[in-house]
Write an enzyme that holds these catalytic residues in place. Structure first.
Site, short mmCIF file in Angstrom:
data_model
loop_
_atom_site.label_atom_id
_atom_site.label_comp_id
_atom_site.label_asym_id
_atom_site.label_seq_id
_atom_site.Cartn_x
_atom_site.Cartn_y
_atom_site.Cartn_z
N LEU A 236 0.84 -1.18 0.00
CA LEU A 236 0.00 0.00 0.00
C LEU A 236 0.88 1.24 0.00
CD1 LEU A 236 -2.68 -0.92 2.74
CD2 LEU A 236 -2.87 -1.20 0.26
N ASP A 237 0.41 2.29 -0.66
CA ASP A 237 1.13 3.57 -0.62
C ASP A 237 1.18 4.06 0.83
OD1 ASP A 237 1.38 3.56 -3.39
OD2 ASP A 237 -0.54 4.57 -3.65
N ARG A 238 2.13 4.93 1.10
CA ARG A 238 2.32 5.48 2.45
C ARG A 238 1.01 5.98 3.06
NH1 ARG A 238 6.98 9.31 4.65
NH2 ARG A 238 6.00 10.02 6.56
N ARG B 226 -5.94 5.32 -7.95
CA ARG B 226 -5.76 6.77 -8.00
C ARG B 226 -5.76 7.28 -9.45
NH1 ARG B 226 -0.45 7.20 -4.40
NH2 ARG B 226 -0.76 9.46 -4.65
#
Length: 292
Positions: free
Chosen positions: A133-135, A233
């Protein structure tokens, strides 16, 4: 870490290695077992992987790991353990937590937190994160506890046997439901951002359903069929409804201070036992307002 697997053989195999390969043991794992004292035990005796198997045989495999991941500093980074057994963990990751150490992120990552968790228990731990997962994306992650579960889970990801569902808050009134089938490529001149590109991109498919709308924003459930970098996104921006607070694709922080994306559900068959697993994580506090 020591994990023992016992197999009762019910058919003929030309070798132990043939049987283990069918069970998902990689070349790397086989090499490790061959170098481990009593790593492969056949009917009570330490055996070579070339030994044949016949119905009624009993095979005991011992996987051991005596060292921890190098270059991961244990640090008390918070996270929630949703589920844990000998083979895997399900983590609910907070936002603003990188998954892996990197430049300027040496001690504030999930990896650091897990290293701390196992250090407190005086257990060895090699960091193997299966779905990333992204930050700033919160929610559910799978952590493999040993090399075999990592190999099996990674294969399941590649063959799309792990169902991943996300919840997101998007700008605008998202249509009731649909599928975005649009290839994604690295944006020209950027090492980070991605874009929809029908000439250079790799196929990317996202299914979505609008769950509610409020204040010209929409709560959307999304299911990934593929797993491209920044897929949700990029796809939501392409559709015309970018995620709130997305610093790369919609840097508008009036409502959300981070991208409004949450890994809400993971479902898959357990890589070792085959038991069906289904985990959910509720919306975090900073996204709950869309439900009120």
């Amino acid at each position: 870490m020591t994990r023992i697997f016992t197999y009762n053989i019910d058919m003929n195999y030309s070798s132990i290695e043939e049987f283990l390969r069918q069970k998902g043991y990689s070349h790397h794992i086989m090499t490790h077992l061959k170098r481990t004292e009593r790593g492969i035990v056949h009917n009570g005796d330490w055996a070579y992987s070339s030994a044949a198997l016949v119905p009624g045989d009993r095979l005991v495999i011992t996987l051991t790991e005596d060292a921890c991941s190098e270059n991961i500093l244990p640090a008390p980074v918070p996270f929630e353990i949703v589920y844990e057994d000998e083979d895997l963990m399900i983590i609910n990751k907070p936002s603003n937590t990188p998954v892996h150490p990197s430049v300027n992120n040496y001690g504030n990552t999930l990896a650091n937190g897990l290293a701390w968790h196992f250090a407190q228990k005086k257990e060895t731990f090699v960091y193997r994160c299966i779905n990333r997962l992204d930050r700033d994306t919160s929610g559910l992650l799978i952590i493999a506890r040993h090399a075999l579960s990592a190999a099996l889970l990674s294969s399941m990801v590649a063959s799309r046997k792990i169902c991943r569902e996300y919840l997101a808050v998007a700008a605008g009134s998202v249509p009731d439901c649909g599928t975005i089938d649009a290839p994604i490529a690295r944006e020209a001149g950027s090492a980070i951002t991605r874009c929809v590109d029908f000439e250079r991109g790799e196929r990317a498919v996202t299914h979505y359903k609008c769950l509610s709308r409020r204040d010209d924003c929409s709560l959307v459930r999304l299911r990934l069929e593929t797993g491209r970098t920044h897929q949700i996104r990029v796809h939501m921006k392409y559709l015309g409804y970018p995620l709130l607070g997305d610093y790369l694709y919609n840097p508008d922080y009036r409502i959300m201070k981070r991208q409004a994306l949450h890994s809400a559900r993971l479902s898959f068959d357990h890589p070792v036992t085959g038991i069906k697993m289904d985990f959910t994580a509720p919306l975090p506090d900073d996204m709950e307002w869309i439900m009120k």
